[in-house]
Design a protein around this motif. Structure first.
Motif, PDB file in Angstrom:
ATOM      1  N   SER A  88      41.457  -3.519 -89.944  1.00  0.00           N
ATOM      2  CA  SER A  88      41.302  -4.398 -88.753  1.00  0.00           C
ATOM      3  C   SER A  88      40.673  -5.855 -88.769  1.00  0.00           C
ATOM      4  O   SER A  88      41.072  -6.349 -88.102  1.00  0.00           O
TER       5      SER A  88
ATOM      6  N   THR B 225      30.335  -4.630 -84.042  1.00  0.00           N
ATOM      7  CA  THR B 225      30.994  -5.723 -82.952  1.00  0.00           C
ATOM      8  C   THR B 225      32.239  -6.407 -83.440  1.00  0.00           C
ATOM      9  O   THR B 225      33.087  -6.580 -82.651  1.00  0.00           O
TER      10      THR B 225
ATOM     11  N   ARG C 260      34.867  -3.929 -82.794  1.00  0.00           N
ATOM     12  CA  ARG C 260      35.492  -3.858 -81.642  1.00  0.00           C
ATOM     13  C   ARG C 260      36.182  -4.940 -81.154  1.00  0.00           C
ATOM     14  O   ARG C 260      37.150  -4.925 -80.368  1.00  0.00           O
ATOM     15  N   GLU C 261      35.834  -6.053 -81.554  1.00  0.00           N
ATOM     16  CA  GLU C 261      36.581  -7.223 -81.119  1.00  0.00           C
ATOM     17  C   GLU C 261      37.876  -7.181 -81.819  1.00  0.00           C
ATOM     18  O   GLU C 261      38.757  -7.768 -81.271  1.00  0.00           O
TER      19      GLU C 261
ATOM     20  N   VAL D 264      38.988  -1.969 -82.171  1.00  0.00           N
ATOM     21  CA  VAL D 264      38.706  -0.492 -82.319  1.00  0.00           C
ATOM     22  C   VAL D 264      37.455  -0.436 -81.517  1.00  0.00           C
ATOM     23  O   VAL D 264      36.473  -1.131 -81.837  1.00  0.00           O
ATOM     24  N   ALA D 265      37.545   0.702 -80.800  1.00  0.00           N
ATOM     25  CA  ALA D 265      36.140   0.915 -80.024  1.00  0.00           C
ATOM     26  C   ALA D 265      35.287   1.547 -80.998  1.00  0.00           C
ATOM     27  O   ALA D 265      35.233   2.843 -81.146  1.00  0.00           O
TER      28      ALA D 265
ATOM     29  N   ASP E   2      32.019   3.792 -81.606  1.00  0.00           N
ATOM     30  CA  ASP E   2      30.945   4.776 -80.907  1.00  0.00           C
ATOM     31  C   ASP E   2      29.703   4.968 -81.967  1.00  0.00           C
ATOM     32  O   ASP E   2      29.569   4.128 -83.047  1.00  0.00           O
TER      33      ASP E   2
END
Lengths: 418, 418
Positions: A55, A76, A79-80, A83-84, A86
């Motif tokens: 990623s 962070t 996520r940017e 990929v979310a 958790d």
């Protein structure tokens, strides 16, 4: 964390020294260098490293963990990148940082790149023309880079390849079958993938080489130091016309974990995996497990049930739905090569007394049963003896007469050509 | 048609001479006589005879074809019995009459009954307590009666039985496996069913006898004349403690057709069929085909792929979904006997270097990889080498310490018990 301070020109020089083709620019070289570095930071099959590199890019991910090794910051960034993350991911990233940071030193990667450069070892990266794209099916568990030496056509040959693996403690039977099948598969245009271990692995590599075929070995340690040492000469020959690959950097020793992970590369890089001979707990069953997990066709060669070295193969057939394969043609079929069926499967097996009767109807069998070789019999006599109607007997006699199975006399019919 | 004129007392006397228990009345005796007669009129597996006898009774059907052998009359009788005859049936009945009428003579059945009475052969009828009811699964193709000699408990033992069949041209390997598995199945309380042929059949009968077990042989000719003659002594011993059966009357010679139909009785009378050794076109594959058609579990024993006498078994596994069975326990399991699983199948096969590590986690494997036998290593050193977090290393070391796989020194941890 300062142990990774390198200027750009040194990174470019180091990374370029192990490439067949030049990097298009310094950014690409830095990415290649970072991929090489990741192979020193991680143990094979580290899915979190795979996710991170996938990623953020190898250089981006490396820069992040060098500059701010915090799970939150990594989360962070991930996520940017889409990929979310958790809670579980943040915890896993925290653990991963604890795994990776003790190895965050440029020493290992520089050593590996220099050693590779000296000994003709090259660095293969995802997206390279020669990259064995089938191993991308491993997803985040795919290797981050591959160190290798050998002939480029051998890597291209993985497109049509089959993994032949088996016990180190092989028997004469297993080795015979290994040699025979490897040669037969080479004749059918397959490259032979294996692990260069003693026993079956060695036999299939040798046979592929002897048949003038391509063969590829995946190692569990660095490719600068061949393992097992007793296969030094064999691996040297494989590196000439075939290829020897590893996801581990130069200098890395093989470990049990690395053997187990190496097996996934053997299974993933080939079209099918066949276990030729294996005891009840042979390591080759692990390779078989990887093949099955990847949805790759899996075959096993049966052997005497009295032989402990075939129990693993029988176990694969019984419990893991492995296909029972007994020769090179069946292995080629398993790997997806369409061959002309060599047998007519529609001809039901109806032999009981040994005579040839492939295409015979049940009426013809019964009419032949009712005929004598010496005493001619009339149609009605044959009908009574065979328990058939006279019409059925006449029809059967006609067909048998054409093929010479019966002969006609004035007094009736005889069995056989007279 | 007059060839069947017999008075009732003669019919009763003849039929009663081959029964363990008396017929309850003359009607039952006539029905038994007629069943015996039908075995002389038909070839094995004659479905139309089975349908006719099933719907009209053996005596009723025999009387009809003696008195008015016309397809229309037969069709009417069958329709009255509840089966709706269509055009095809009438045509088939016409052909069947042509098959049966040439054999309509009381000579054969009287000879068979007299010969049976002289030699201790008995007539077994559907519904008898000893009738092997599993063969009723053959439907209209079930035998109309069985001629047999032997010990009644052997027939009762068919309730828990397994058919072991194989090539006449067997090898030492096949015979060894046959002897071994037959003995193991006898130990597990199974009766062994086979065909008394040379090779594998003979080996399983012998082994069952030697183990004090029950064994049952189905022949393709009359049981008054043992076939093959070389197995005369063997069949004599089977007839003492086991049973020898045939659907053919005394005096009937074995023919190819009868061998093929005999095979259906072997498959139908047992809980499962296992082919022990068979060439590519072995007759035992025909028995396997009957078992599969009946939905009976089918197994095959693998062998060396270099042995032509195992190609049939491998073919059954590859193409006919036969279960690969390698010992008596697996055969018993195939036949439906629940045994304690002798292996823990959940323990994934992860061996690659030969050490025992059944229950070890991947972390434990990697920690062991990272430890030395001689130089103690700190937890953080082990973590770096293993590519694991220190927490994971501590947890793994704790578990390994309990089982004695590692030992603690002041300077750190060692691999092994010291």
């Amino acid at each position: 964390m300062m142990r990774f301070e390198l200027d750009e020109s040194r990174v470019v020089a180091l990374a370029s020294g192990v490439r067949r083709e030049e990097f298009p620019d310094a950014v690409a070289a830095a990415e290649g260098f970072a991929r090489a570095a990741w192979t020193t930071l991680t143990e094979p099959g580290d899915g979190l490293a795979g996710m991170l590199v996938g990623s953020l890019g190898a250089a981006g991910a490396l820069k992040l963990i060098l500059e701010m090794p915090s799970p939150q910051r990594l989360g962070t960034a991930v996520r940017e990148a889409g990929v979310a993350p958790d809670e579980d991911l943040l915890e896993a990233l925290g653990e991963a940082l604890q795994r990776w940071t003790p190895r965050l030193s440029s020493t290992d990667v520089i050593h590996s790149l220099e050693q590779a450069s000296r000994t003709g070892i090259q660095l293969l990266l995802p997206g390279d023309e020669l990259w064995p794209s089938a191993i991308d099916d491993l997803g985040v568990h795919a290797p981050l880079a591959l160190w290798w030496r050998g002939a480029p056509p051998a890597l291209a040959a993985l497109e049509r390849s089959i993994a032949l693996v088996g016990a180190r403690a092989s028997t004469g039977y297993g080795e015979h079958v290994a040699m025979d099948c490897a040669a037969g598969l080479v004749d059918r245009g397959f490259a032979i993938v294996s692990g260069a271990a003693y026993g079956i692995d060695g036999a299939v590599h040798r046979s592929a080489l002897a048949s003038g075929g391509r063969t590829v070995a995946f190692l569990a340690g660095g490719v600068d130091r061949f393992y097992p040492s007793g296969h030094d000469a064999l691996l040297g020959r494989i590196a000439e016309v075939g290829a020897v690959l590893s996801e581990l950097p130069c200098g890395a020793a093989p470990t049990k974990w690395r053997f187990l992970q190496r097996n996934r590369l053997i299974a993933a890089s080939s079209n099918a995996t066949v276990v030729l001979e294996a005891g009840w707990r042979s390591g080759s069953l692990n390779t078989a497990g990887h093949a099955a997990a990847l949805g790759r066709p899996l075959g096993a060669v049966p052997g005497p049930v009295t032989s402990p070295t075939s129990t693993g193969c029988h176990r694969l057939i019984r419990e893991y739905d492995a296909v029972c394969v007994t020769n090179a043609a069946e292995m080629a079929e398993l790997a997806g090569a369409r061959e002309q069926a060599s047998f007519n499967l529609d001809a039901a097996p109806v032999e009981a007394t040994g005579a040839s009767s492939d295409a015979r109807t049940s009426e013809q069998i019964r009419v032949l049963d009712a005929l004598s070789m010496r005493s001619p019999r009339t149609v009605s006599d044959v009908a009574r003896r065979a328990g058939l109607t006279t019409a059925a007997v006449i029809s059967a006699l006609g067909a048998l007469d054409l093929e010479g199975g019966v002969s006609r006399r004035e007094a009736g019919w005889l069995r056989g050509r007279h």
